[in-house]
Design a protein around this motif. Structure first.
Motif, PDB file in Angstrom:
ATOM      1  N   GLU B  70     -39.604 -81.756 -13.936  1.00 23.07           N
ATOM      2  CA  GLU B  70     -38.843 -81.992 -12.709  1.00 23.07           C
ATOM      3  C   GLU B  70     -37.694 -82.949 -12.961  1.00 23.07           C
ATOM      4  O   GLU B  70     -36.572 -82.737 -12.518  1.00 23.07           O
ATOM      5  CB  GLU B  70     -39.765 -82.583 -11.635  1.00 23.07           C
ATOM      6  N   SER B  74     -33.710 -82.352 -12.352  1.00 24.04           N
ATOM      7  CA  SER B  74     -32.953 -83.254 -11.487  1.00 24.04           C
ATOM      8  C   SER B  74     -31.867 -83.961 -12.285  1.00 24.04           C
ATOM      9  O   SER B  74     -30.760 -84.185 -11.807  1.00 24.04           O
ATOM     10  CB  SER B  74     -33.911 -84.270 -10.855  1.00 24.04           C
ATOM     11  N   TYR B  77     -28.342 -82.465 -12.641  1.00 19.07           N
ATOM     12  CA  TYR B  77     -27.404 -82.692 -11.543  1.00 19.07           C
ATOM     13  C   TYR B  77     -26.992 -84.151 -11.481  1.00 19.07           C
ATOM     14  O   TYR B  77     -25.846 -84.476 -11.237  1.00 19.07           O
ATOM     15  CB  TYR B  77     -28.034 -82.254 -10.222  1.00 19.07           C
ATOM     16  N   ASN B 190     -25.935 -79.817  -3.770  1.00 22.90           N
ATOM     17  CA  ASN B 190     -27.097 -79.783  -4.654  1.00 22.90           C
ATOM     18  C   ASN B 190     -28.169 -80.805  -4.270  1.00 22.90           C
ATOM     19  O   ASN B 190     -29.034 -81.120  -5.072  1.00 22.90           O
ATOM     20  CB  ASN B 190     -26.656 -80.055  -6.099  1.00 22.90           C
ATOM     21  N   GLU B 192     -30.863 -80.843  -2.434  1.00 24.93           N
ATOM     22  CA  GLU B 192     -32.279 -80.481  -2.580  1.00 24.93           C
ATOM     23  C   GLU B 192     -32.677 -80.409  -4.039  1.00 24.93           C
ATOM     24  O   GLU B 192     -33.793 -80.775  -4.402  1.00 24.93           O
ATOM     25  CB  GLU B 192     -32.558 -79.147  -1.904  1.00 24.93           C
ATOM     26  N   LYS B 193     -31.749 -79.949  -4.869  1.00 27.97           N
ATOM     27  CA  LYS B 193     -32.093 -79.813  -6.282  1.00 27.97           C
ATOM     28  C   LYS B 193     -32.194 -81.185  -6.937  1.00 27.97           C
ATOM     29  O   LYS B 193     -32.936 -81.376  -7.897  1.00 27.97           O
ATOM     30  CB  LYS B 193     -31.043 -78.969  -7.009  1.00 27.97           C
ATOM     31  N   ARG B 196     -35.464 -82.747  -4.779  1.00 28.01           N
ATOM     32  CA  ARG B 196     -36.652 -81.902  -4.873  1.00 28.01           C
ATOM     33  C   ARG B 196     -37.733 -82.265  -3.854  1.00 28.01           C
ATOM     34  O   ARG B 196     -38.821 -82.717  -4.213  1.00 28.01           O
ATOM     35  CB  ARG B 196     -37.221 -81.964  -6.282  1.00 28.01           C
TER      36      ARG B 196
END
Lengths: 274, 449
Positions: B70, B74, B77, B190, B192-193, B196
């Motif tokens: 994860e 993350s 970005y 971005n 949400e990316k 998360r």
């Protein structure tokens, strides 16, 4: 004058002393009075209770018959402002004497109340309450023996032997009252006081209690207070009639109900008042 | 006609009764509804990647490999963001930006906000405070942080008649033309990316310790403190209260002067304001008797016990008096002594009523704040062991609900904790009441047969 007649100078009364002479006297009172604060509930009563017989006390409401009964095991102590004068002798000792421990007295003088009052516990615990309190019986099998014997004595064993762990309040009213009798018997008392034991019961349950009294007679000295004159006539050997705090007449049941000496007694048993 | 009137009266009375009960339930719903709704937010919420990082690093909970993966995603970005920031910083330093004065102060603010959202940049020194070590752990809070990145807070003085007004200007507009302009749509797109979000059921909220004065973690110390206080209170109050009630109901002479005086004292005790109990506890238990050196759970329990004593005494006395006299007569006629009759027959029969009083006072002890301010409560503390509670103060739910709202340095950050605490306390008291109802029903069923 008839030697068997004793006249109280203040009240017209009659006590059948002659037949009492033949009896073994268990409890007697001499000039025994009970007061609630300043009201005199019982006035100078001289009464002898024969042993191993059934003695009924009858009289209209408020005549002091329950008060007299409750004096015998000192239940009147619970009522504030209640005190007594005179003598009330049980087994050679004054019940209200200074050295008497009411707790020990009550172990010898059992009582059954007007309304069935089993504890909200199991049937077994109800019967075992007395033995547990009085003796140091902790042994379960010994307790079981006492419970069984008491229930058999009270003619209840066959009905409830499989339900000993159920709550006593789940029994019917008549069974509850017989349970209370069994509970009183479990302490093995000498005297059994019954304060209108059937007044809250239906006729069938009443007749079972009366049968039971017939069975227990001879083994215990039974004193029963009742409103029901037929009941007194059916179950008792001797009958005492109280009126407004005075003992009016005390005689053999058969004699009192057929040939009362005092006019008041006659009026009461024929239903002219009361 | 007369009968008709009577019927109308009967109907309207029962209608009125129904209406008042309805009103009561409705108001309860209105009060409890928001508490439950917002309180549940402390347990069930969308947690960001930072939440999982916190869980792993602080509580050693979660899957390391998944977290690693994860983080990598993350990070792709994030590194873009850091690159853009760095580029702009570089341009600023080299004077390549026109109007650099306009940006320099806001750029610092912007970097601070980015740090608040994402946590420290990789390669930074490990921050001292926990709050600087992680970004926003909750999705709702992260969205607020995003807003603070996208919009610049400034003051509008254009209206000379009034004082300045706080306004928010989109930074994208402010940075128009600069190289940083593309940063804002990039983050927004971005978001949400980067963060998360994932729905979590964080039941550990009541089992976790709190970190950095409740900014992270749970409320275990408070729950435990409240539990100790209630337990200690009951330890003191139940025996004293029940014994006093037995004395009053069974042994005292009703008409004696002393007993009437005692009753007056008990009623007065029930009417004393709770803060006075707190002061008394401090003055008597701590300063005079010295049960502990300073505030402690022990001193707090004793103080609370005094507070609930009248409730317990009254409930127990009423319950004892409600036991039919015939039970007592029967027990005495069988040769039981008075105390034996009380202990074996009357007390068991009065148990349902006594239990009700006890549970009501348990709820009261759990919720009272004023008596423990001076005697037991601290705002921040670790969970105590049973032994430590004898001489150490503890955080407690009731006190910290108040404290976190009034005294906390960043109240906005811990709203969810406050609601979670209120929710937990209400739930605790409701559960206590439920337990009481169940126990009562069981005991009375046993008594009734």
């Amino acid at each position: 004058m008839n030697p068997s007649i004793s006249i109280n100078p203040n009240v017209m009364s009659y006590i059948d002393t002659k037949s009492l002479e033949k009896e073994d006297i268990h409890v007697f009172s001499e000039g025994f009075s009970i007061f609630y604060n300043d009201t005199e509930a019982i006035r100078e009563v001289n009464l002898s209770i024969p042993a191993h017989k059934v003695t009924a006390i009858i009289g209209p409401s408020g005549c002091g018959k329950s008060t007299f009964l409750r004096a015998l095991n000192r239940m009147n102590d619970l009522i504030p402002g209640c005190y007594s004068k005179g003598k009330l002798v049980f087994d050679g000792e004054d019940v209200y004497g200074e050295n008497v421990d009411p707790v020990l007295l009550r172990r010898r003088v059992g009582m059954v109340f007007q309304k069935p009052n089993p504890f909200p516990k199991s049937i077994f615990d109800n019967i075992a309450f007395g033995p547990r309190v009085n003796t140091h019986i902790k042994n379960k099998s010994e307790l079981c023996g006492i419970v069984e014997k008491s229930l058999k004595d009270a003619a209840l064993w066959d009905e409830i032997k499989d339900r000993l762990n159920e709550n006593a309040l789940s029994l019917s009213g008549g069974q509850q009252q017989r349970l209370c009798i069994a509970r009183a018997l479990a302490v093995d008392p000498e005297i059994l006081l019954m304060d209108e034991p059937t007044s809250a019961l239906d006729p069938r349950a009443t007749s079972r209690i009366e049968e039971l009294i017939g069975v227990l007679r001879g083994k215990y000295t039974i004193i029963i207070v009742t409103h029901n004159m037929q009941q007194a006539a059916r179950v008792s050997d001797y009958t005492a009639f109280f009126y407004e705090g005075d003992l009016i007449e005390f005689a053999h049941t058969a004699q009192l109900f057929t040939k009362p000496y005092v006019k008041k007694t006659e009026e009461y048993i024929t239903g002219r008042f009361g | 006609m007369k009968r008709k009137t009577r019927r109308i009266l009967d109907r309207s009375f029962s209608g009125l009764g129904f209406f008042s009960i309805f009103l009561l339930s409705a108001s309860l719903f209105v009060v409890l509804g928001p508490i439950f709704y917002r309180g549940i937010g402390a347990f069930i919420f969308k947690g960001t990647i930072e939440f999982r990082r916190l869980n792993y690093e602080a509580f050693n909970r979660g899957n390391k490999e998944n977290l690693q993966k994860e983080k990598q995603i993350s990070q792709q970005y994030r590194s873009q963001i850091y690159k853009m920031l760095e580029e702009f910083q570089h341009q600023l330093d080299n004077g390549e930006v026109p109007d650099s004065g306009k940006f320099s102060s806001d750029f610092r603010e912007l970097k601070k906000q980015v740090r608040a959202l994402l946590g420290p940049e990789p390669g930074d020194e490990e921050p001292v405070l926990m709050r600087d070590r992680f970004g926003e752990t909750r999705w709702d809070k992260a969205k607020e942080a995003l807003y603070r990145i996208l919009f610049m807070e400034t003051w509008d003085y254009s209206d000379p008649d009034s004082m300045g007004r706080k306004i928010f200007i989109p930074r994208a507009k402010e940075y128009k033309g600069a190289s940083l302009e593309k940063l804002f749509p990039y983050i927004e797109k971005n978001f949400e990316k980067i963060m998360r979000p994932r729905l979590v059921f964080y039941w550990q909220f009541i089992a976790d310790n709190s970190y950095d004065s409740h900014i992270f973690g749970g409320i275990f110390a408070e729950v435990l403190g409240t539990f100790y206080l209630v337990l200690g209170t009951m330890l003191f109050a139940i025996p004293m209260g029940v014994i006093a009630a037995i004395y009053l109901a069974e042994f005292s002479k009703d008409n004696s002067k002393l007993v009437s005086l005692l009753r007056v004292f008990i009623s007065t005790l029930a009417g004393v304001p709770s803060i006075v109990f707190g002061l008394f506890g401090l003055a008597f238990f701590i300063n005079t008797v010295k049960v502990s050196n300073s505030k402690s759970v022990l001193a707090g329990s004793m103080t609370l016990a005094l507070l609930v004593l009248p409730t317990i005494i009254r409930a127990a006395e009423e319950a004892l008096k409600a036991v039919p006299k015939t039970y007592k007569e029967a027990a005495l006629s069988l040769g039981a002594s008075k105390i034996r009759a009380v202990l074996t027959v009357i007390l068991p029969a009065a148990l349902p009523g006594i239990l009700t009083g006890i549970v009501i006072s348990m709820g009261r002890a759990a919720g009272e704040t004023a008596p423990i301010i001076f005697t037991a409560a601290v705002s921040v503390g670790k969970p105590l062991s049973l032994f430590e509670s004898l001489n150490q103060p503890t955080p407690a739910l009731s006190w910290n609900i108040y404290n976190l709202v009034t005294e906390h340095e960043s109240v906005e950050k811990i709203r969810h904790v406050q609601f979670g605490m209120v929710f937990t306390l209400v739930l605790l008291v409701l559960l206590l009441n439920l337990a009481a109802i169940i126990i009562r029903a069981r005991v009375s069923k046993k008594l009734r047969g």
